[in-house]
Design an enzyme around this catalytic site. Sequence first.
Site, PDB file in Angstrom:
ATOM      1  N   ASP A 165       0.681  -1.322  -0.064  1.00  0.00           N
ATOM      2  CA  ASP A 165       0.001  -0.137   0.076  1.00  0.00           C
ATOM      3  C   ASP A 165       0.750   1.313  -0.203  1.00  0.00           C
ATOM      4  O   ASP A 165       0.379   2.423  -0.739  1.00  0.00           O
ATOM      5  CB  ASP A 165      -0.852   0.058   1.126  1.00  0.00           C
ATOM      6  CG  ASP A 165      -0.193   0.038   2.564  1.00  0.00           C
ATOM      7  OD1 ASP A 165       0.628  -0.910   2.576  1.00  0.00           O
ATOM      8  OD2 ASP A 165      -0.422   0.907   3.164  1.00  0.00           O
ATOM      9  N   ASP A 199       5.424   0.147   3.405  1.00  0.00           N
ATOM     10  CA  ASP A 199       5.762  -1.040   4.321  1.00  0.00           C
ATOM     11  C   ASP A 199       5.529  -2.359   3.139  1.00  0.00           C
ATOM     12  O   ASP A 199       5.696  -1.922   1.948  1.00  0.00           O
ATOM     13  CB  ASP A 199       4.714  -1.124   5.293  1.00  0.00           C
ATOM     14  CG  ASP A 199       3.292  -1.206   4.793  1.00  0.00           C
ATOM     15  OD1 ASP A 199       2.973  -1.163   3.658  1.00  0.00           O
ATOM     16  OD2 ASP A 199       2.375  -0.812   5.732  1.00  0.00           O
ATOM     17  N   TYR A 246      -6.023   0.076   8.115  1.00  0.00           N
ATOM     18  CA  TYR A 246      -7.308   0.573   7.284  1.00  0.00           C
ATOM     19  C   TYR A 246      -8.683  -0.085   7.733  1.00  0.00           C
ATOM     20  O   TYR A 246      -9.256  -0.841   7.076  1.00  0.00           O
ATOM     21  CB  TYR A 246      -6.820  -0.133   5.660  1.00  0.00           C
ATOM     22  CG  TYR A 246      -5.789   0.526   5.167  1.00  0.00           C
ATOM     23  CD1 TYR A 246      -5.718   1.814   4.677  1.00  0.00           C
ATOM     24  CD2 TYR A 246      -4.315  -0.166   5.321  1.00  0.00           C
ATOM     25  CE1 TYR A 246      -4.531   2.346   4.049  1.00  0.00           C
ATOM     26  CE2 TYR A 246      -3.227   0.538   4.759  1.00  0.00           C
ATOM     27  CZ  TYR A 246      -3.469   1.850   4.061  1.00  0.00           C
ATOM     28  OH  TYR A 246      -2.373   2.542   3.584  1.00  0.00           O
TER      29      TYR A 246
END
Length: 421
Positions: free
Chosen positions: A10, A13, A162
Site C-alpha cells: 500500500d 511497508d 485500514y
Amino acid sequence: MVDLTGGYYDAGDNVKFNFPMAYTTTMLSWGTLEYGKRMGPEIQSARAAIRWATDYFIKCATATPNTLYVGVGDPTTDHKCWERPEDMDTARTVYSVTASKPGSDVAGETAAALAAASMVFRKVDPKYSRLLLATAKKVMQFAMQYRGAYSDSLGSAVCPFYCSYSGYKDELLWGAAWLWRATNDASYLNFLKTLGANDATDIFSWDNKLAGARVLLARRTLVDNDKRFESFKQQAEDFMCRIIPNSPSSSTSYTQGGLMFKLAESNLQYVTSITFLLSTYAKYMSASKYSFNCGNVKVSSSTLRNLAKQQVDYILGENPLKMSYMVGFGANFPKRIHHRGSSIPSKASHPQAFGCDNGFQSFFYTSNPNPNTLIGAIIGGPNQSDGFPDDRTDYSHSEPATYINAAIVGPLAYLAGSYSS
C-alpha cells in the site's frame, strides 16, 4: 497453501491491504476510462498497472469457494521491521472474509475495481474484460448477501491501519454504481436506490466513497440527460459546494498557500481524490454546457477546473516552500521519504541481506537522503501551515501511497489536455 502472488504494497511497508489496493485500482481505472485519450502512449502503462492489481484480485476472489482473500502479511509484525521487500521475511499470513465473517466494504470495493477495469479492457482484451466482469458480479453478490464491516471480522489484521471507519454502505453504493455502469443491469440501479446512503459528505478517500459514487451516477444526468439520476446530481453538487472555498456551505479548510486541507494524516490523499472529482465533474459539466449555484455563487465547469489545477500545481511545486511533493519531479522534492525500498541501499549496491532490525539505525533514523529515488511517488504532504520537515520518521507527511498517486493520474491527463503549454 494459496497462490496470492501479485498486487501492490500500500505505501512504505511490505503488506498487501486489499481495501486501499482495490480503491487504487478503481481510481486508476476510472482515470483511464475518462482520460485515456489524453494519455498518449502512457495508456499502455496505465493498463499494465491496473492489470497487475486485477490479476491478483481474480486470485483473491476465485482461489477458495465462498471466500474473498483481503490481505497478505501481518501488519503488526511487518511494521516492527525496516527491511527491503527483497529481504522481507515476516510471516505472509493471509486474511479473508466469508459468509460468517463478512466484509461488505472490501468486497464492494473489490467488485468496483473489477467492474471499472473490465471497461478499460473491453476493446483491447475482450476475453479478459469478460473474466473481470464475471468476477466483479460474483464478488458484488457476496458483498450484498453477507452484510458486515471487514474490520469487525478481522480486527487487528486491518485496524488501525485500514479500518472501515465510514461503514460499508458507501462501498455497496460505489460497487453497485460501477456494476450498473459496466452492465446496464437495472437490478444494480434498483439495489443502490434501496440503500438509503444519503448522508452529506465533504470527503472522498479509500474509506469513504459516497462522493465518488454520486459523481459517477450524476454522469447519467449530465452527459446522457437521464433524469432518473437527478438526486445523485444534486448530492454531487452539495459535495462540490462543501469543497469550493467561497461557497456559503463550504466546510473545507485551505492553507495560506492555497492547499485544500482535510486531515493531518496524509492530507494529500484527500487532495488528489477530491481533485479527481472536481476535474471529472467539470468534464461532465462542460459536455452539457451546464452550471449550478452554491447559494449565490455561480459554479461553472471552469470554476471546478481552476480549483483542480490550483491543487495539482501546488503538489507539483507552486507553493510557499517551492517544494514538489512528487518525488523526482522538479528541482526541489522530498529526499527522506518513509519507504523501506527507497531508504535502504539496493541489492545492486549491497547484495547481502539486511535483517528485520538492521535497517532502523542506519537507514531509518539517519538524516541522510534516501539512496533510491522513488520517481513519481506523491507523499502525505505539508502540514496546515504549508510546512514540510522532510523527515523519514514523520510518516504522516513523508510516506507515499498507491492511492495518493492513482487518484491524480486522471487530473494530470485532464489538465495536460486542457492546457497544452
